[in-house]
Design an enzyme around this catalytic site. Structure first.
Site, PDB file in Angstrom:
ATOM      1  N   LYS A  49      -1.144   0.080   9.224  1.00  0.00           N
ATOM      2  CA  LYS A  49      -2.039  -1.033   8.877  1.00  0.00           C
ATOM      3  C   LYS A  49      -3.371  -0.399   8.450  1.00  0.00           C
ATOM      4  O   LYS A  49      -3.690   0.711   8.872  1.00  0.00           O
ATOM      5  CB  LYS A  49      -2.213  -1.927  10.120  1.00  0.00           C
ATOM      6  N   GLY A  76      -7.402  -9.703   7.091  1.00  0.00           N
ATOM      7  CA  GLY A  76      -8.800  -9.285   7.212  1.00  0.00           C
ATOM      8  C   GLY A  76      -8.973  -7.982   7.965  1.00  0.00           C
ATOM      9  O   GLY A  76      -9.944  -7.810   8.711  1.00  0.00           O
ATOM     10  N   ASN A 103      -3.455   4.360   6.091  1.00  0.00           N
ATOM     11  CA  ASN A 103      -4.065   3.507   5.077  1.00  0.00           C
ATOM     12  C   ASN A 103      -5.533   3.313   5.472  1.00  0.00           C
ATOM     13  O   ASN A 103      -5.840   2.681   6.469  1.00  0.00           O
ATOM     14  CB  ASN A 103      -3.305   2.171   5.020  1.00  0.00           C
ATOM     15  N   CYS A 135      -8.092  -3.893  -0.826  1.00  0.00           N
ATOM     16  CA  CYS A 135      -7.859  -5.053   0.057  1.00  0.00           C
ATOM     17  C   CYS A 135      -8.702  -6.241  -0.414  1.00  0.00           C
ATOM     18  O   CYS A 135      -9.919  -6.128  -0.523  1.00  0.00           O
ATOM     19  CB  CYS A 135      -8.194  -4.723   1.506  1.00  0.00           C
ATOM     20  N   GLY A 222       5.252 -10.561  -2.318  1.00  0.00           N
ATOM     21  CA  GLY A 222       6.618 -11.076  -2.256  1.00  0.00           C
ATOM     22  C   GLY A 222       7.205 -11.265  -3.647  1.00  0.00           C
ATOM     23  O   GLY A 222       6.597 -10.875  -4.647  1.00  0.00           O
ATOM     24  N   GLY A 249       6.695  -7.111  -4.360  1.00  0.00           N
ATOM     25  CA  GLY A 249       7.886  -7.924  -4.567  1.00  0.00           C
ATOM     26  C   GLY A 249       9.201  -7.177  -4.544  1.00  0.00           C
ATOM     27  O   GLY A 249      10.235  -7.765  -4.872  1.00  0.00           O
TER      28      GLY A 249
HETATM   29  C1  LIG Z   1       0.670  -9.492   6.254  1.00  0.00           C
HETATM   30  C2  LIG Z   1       0.260  -8.447   5.278  1.00  0.00           C
HETATM   31  C3  LIG Z   1      -0.688  -7.500   5.655  1.00  0.00           C
HETATM   32  C4  LIG Z   1      -1.088  -6.514   4.759  1.00  0.00           C
HETATM   33  N1  LIG Z   1      -2.006  -5.576   5.142  1.00  0.00           N
HETATM   34  C5  LIG Z   1      -2.343  -4.568   4.290  1.00  0.00           C
HETATM   35  C6  LIG Z   1      -3.218  -3.536   4.699  1.00  0.00           C
HETATM   36  O1  LIG Z   1      -3.685  -3.496   5.836  1.00  0.00           O
HETATM   37  N2  LIG Z   1      -3.525  -2.556   3.795  1.00  0.00           N
HETATM   38  C7  LIG Z   1      -2.996  -2.556   2.519  1.00  0.00           C
HETATM   39  O2  LIG Z   1      -3.282  -1.640   1.732  1.00  0.00           O
HETATM   40  N3  LIG Z   1      -2.138  -3.511   2.126  1.00  0.00           N
HETATM   41  C8  LIG Z   1      -1.802  -4.504   2.978  1.00  0.00           C
HETATM   42  N4  LIG Z   1      -0.931  -5.464   2.578  1.00  0.00           N
HETATM   43  C9  LIG Z   1      -0.374  -5.404   1.214  1.00  0.00           C
HETATM   44  C10 LIG Z   1       0.989  -4.709   1.219  1.00  0.00           C
HETATM   45  O3  LIG Z   1       0.896  -3.410   1.734  1.00  0.00           O
HETATM   46  C11 LIG Z   1       1.561  -4.669  -0.210  1.00  0.00           C
HETATM   47  O4  LIG Z   1       0.699  -3.932  -1.033  1.00  0.00           O
HETATM   48  C12 LIG Z   1       1.715  -6.063  -0.790  1.00  0.00           C
HETATM   49  O5  LIG Z   1       2.133  -6.977   0.190  1.00  0.00           O
HETATM   50  C13 LIG Z   1       2.687  -6.083  -1.981  1.00  0.00           C
HETATM   51  O6  LIG Z   1       3.966  -5.677  -1.578  1.00  0.00           O
HETATM   52  P1  LIG Z   1       5.128  -6.737  -1.169  1.00  0.00           P
HETATM   53  O7  LIG Z   1       5.213  -7.763  -2.253  1.00  0.00           O
HETATM   54  O8  LIG Z   1       6.359  -5.883  -1.033  1.00  0.00           O
HETATM   55  O9  LIG Z   1       4.698  -7.328   0.130  1.00  0.00           O
HETATM   56  C14 LIG Z   1      -0.518  -6.471   3.460  1.00  0.00           C
HETATM   57  C15 LIG Z   1       0.443  -7.422   3.094  1.00  0.00           C
HETATM   58  C16 LIG Z   1       0.837  -8.395   3.982  1.00  0.00           C
HETATM   59  C17 LIG Z   1       1.880  -9.389   3.547  1.00  0.00           C
END
Ligand SMILES: Cc1cc2nc3c(=O)[nH]c(=O)nc-3n(C[C@H](O)[C@H](O)[C@H](O)COP(=O)(O)O)c2cc1C
Length: 309
Positions: A49, A76, A103, A135, A222, A249
């Site tokens: 995270k 956040g 990260n 972020c 997603g 996604g």
């Molecule tokens: C609940 C949640 C928390 C996330 N927290 C972080 C984070 O702390 N740092 C970060 O770089 N990306 C964070 N992301 C983004 C994901 O790492 C990723 O870049 C993004 O969700 C796109 O990929 P996906 O479509 O496979 O989820 C978070 C995404 C979600 C859904």
């Protein structure tokens, strides 16, 4: 990037991945049960995270909102801060046998300098750093670095000066000029770029007539973002020589392979894990099947395949 021995194993920006699939930041818990071999043998690394200099409570109010084809989040940056992460959590994570990428997310240049100094002191304890300039869920810094090539370069250069290990820079799809930002990260010393973080979206609570999230906007990820993320991978891979990691996604073998054929050397999987952990095994097996189907010695031969068509 060089091929190791196994058909899927790759050195991606200094990270030796036995499978070019990485768990995206913020989407995997630290509980030991989640790091059991039956799940983690399908991934090459796990991103932590986001970690900030000081402990952060995260955003008030609603943090997750499901949409028909993805999820909005506004966590956040809730985390324990770099000191506690390195001193108390990392030693335990290191025993679990999966490479961990930290990260790292900063509000200011001073924050980043402090965190990178702590990481450099930790030496071999840290497998790799994913510098998060993307972020969207905080009012302070972070994504404002990643929309601007000069600031992305500044952050990357500052991190690189303090740390000579694998440094992936995680870009924001909100940047108006993705190739420029990717090139800026590359010339400032990034060993790879991750494309990308979440897309700005929002939701309205129509019963109360108010925005759902306390910051109004939130990050969308997603299946809904996959075609958008694929285009970002294509653009970044056309602009830089360092590896690109596709993120956004990915929910199965086809979407993972499409990212790779667009030019990604590896993929990250995030929101799909909220539906079924089996996506990891499916992607792993699907990539092995692709090597056979395309009759190539290794997956590396399929990187950028669609660009050469
Ligand atoms: C609940 C949640 C928390 C996330 N927290 C972080 C984070 O702390 N740092 C970060 O770089 N990306 C964070 N992301 C983004 C994901 O790492 C990723 O870049 C993004 O969700 C796109 O990929 P996906 O479509 O496979 O989820 C978070 C995404 C979600 C859904």
């Amino acid at each position: 990037m060089s091929c190791i021995s196994d058909p899927l194993a790759l050195d991606v920006g200094g990270m030796k991945l036995k499978v070019p699939v990485v768990i995206a930041s913020g989407t995997w818990a630290y509980e030991a049960g989640m790091w059991a071999d039956d799940l983690t043998r399908h991934v090459g690394a796990i991103c932590s995270k986001a970690i900030t200099k000081d402990p952060c409570p995260g955003n008030p109010g609603c943090r997750i909102w499901e949409t028909p084809s993805g999820v909005l989040n506004s966590i956040g940056l809730q985390n324990e801060g770099i000191d506690r992460f390195i001193d108390c959590r990392l030693p335990d994570l290191k025993k679990r046998g999966v490479p961990v990428m930290l990260n790292v997310c900063m509000q200011s240049a001073e924050d980043l300098a402090y965190m990178m100094d702590r990481i450099a002191e930790a030496g071999d304890m840290v497998d790799g750093v994913e510098l998060n300039v993307s972020c969207p869920n905080t009012d302070h810094g972070c994504m404002s670095w990643g929309v601007d090539p000069a600031l992305t370069a500044q952050a990357t250069e500052m991190a690189r000066r303090r740390w000579d290990g694998p440094l992936w820079v995680k870009l924001t799809p909100q940047a108006p000029d993705i190739p420029a930002v990717a090139k800026a990260a590359e010339s400032a010393g990034a060993s790879a770029v991750v494309t990308a973080n979440t897309w700005l979206g929002m939701a309205i609570d129509t019963l109360r007539g108010v925005p759902v999230f306390s910051r109004r906007v939130a990050g969308l990820s997603g299946p809904a973002v996959f075609p958008l993320a694929l285009r970002v991978v294509w653009d970044a891979a056309g602009a830089v020589k360092i590896p690109v990691i596709g993120c956004g996604g990915v929910d199965g073998p086809d979407s993972a392979l499409a990212m790779i054929m667009a030019g990604a050397s590896a993929v990250e999987v995030g929101a799909a894990l909220f539906g079924d952990f089996k996506v990891l095994e499916n992607v792993h097996e699907g990539l092995l099947a692709a090597v056979e189907r395309w009759n190539v010695a290794s997956l590396a031969e399929l990187i950028g395949r669609a660009r050469r068509a």
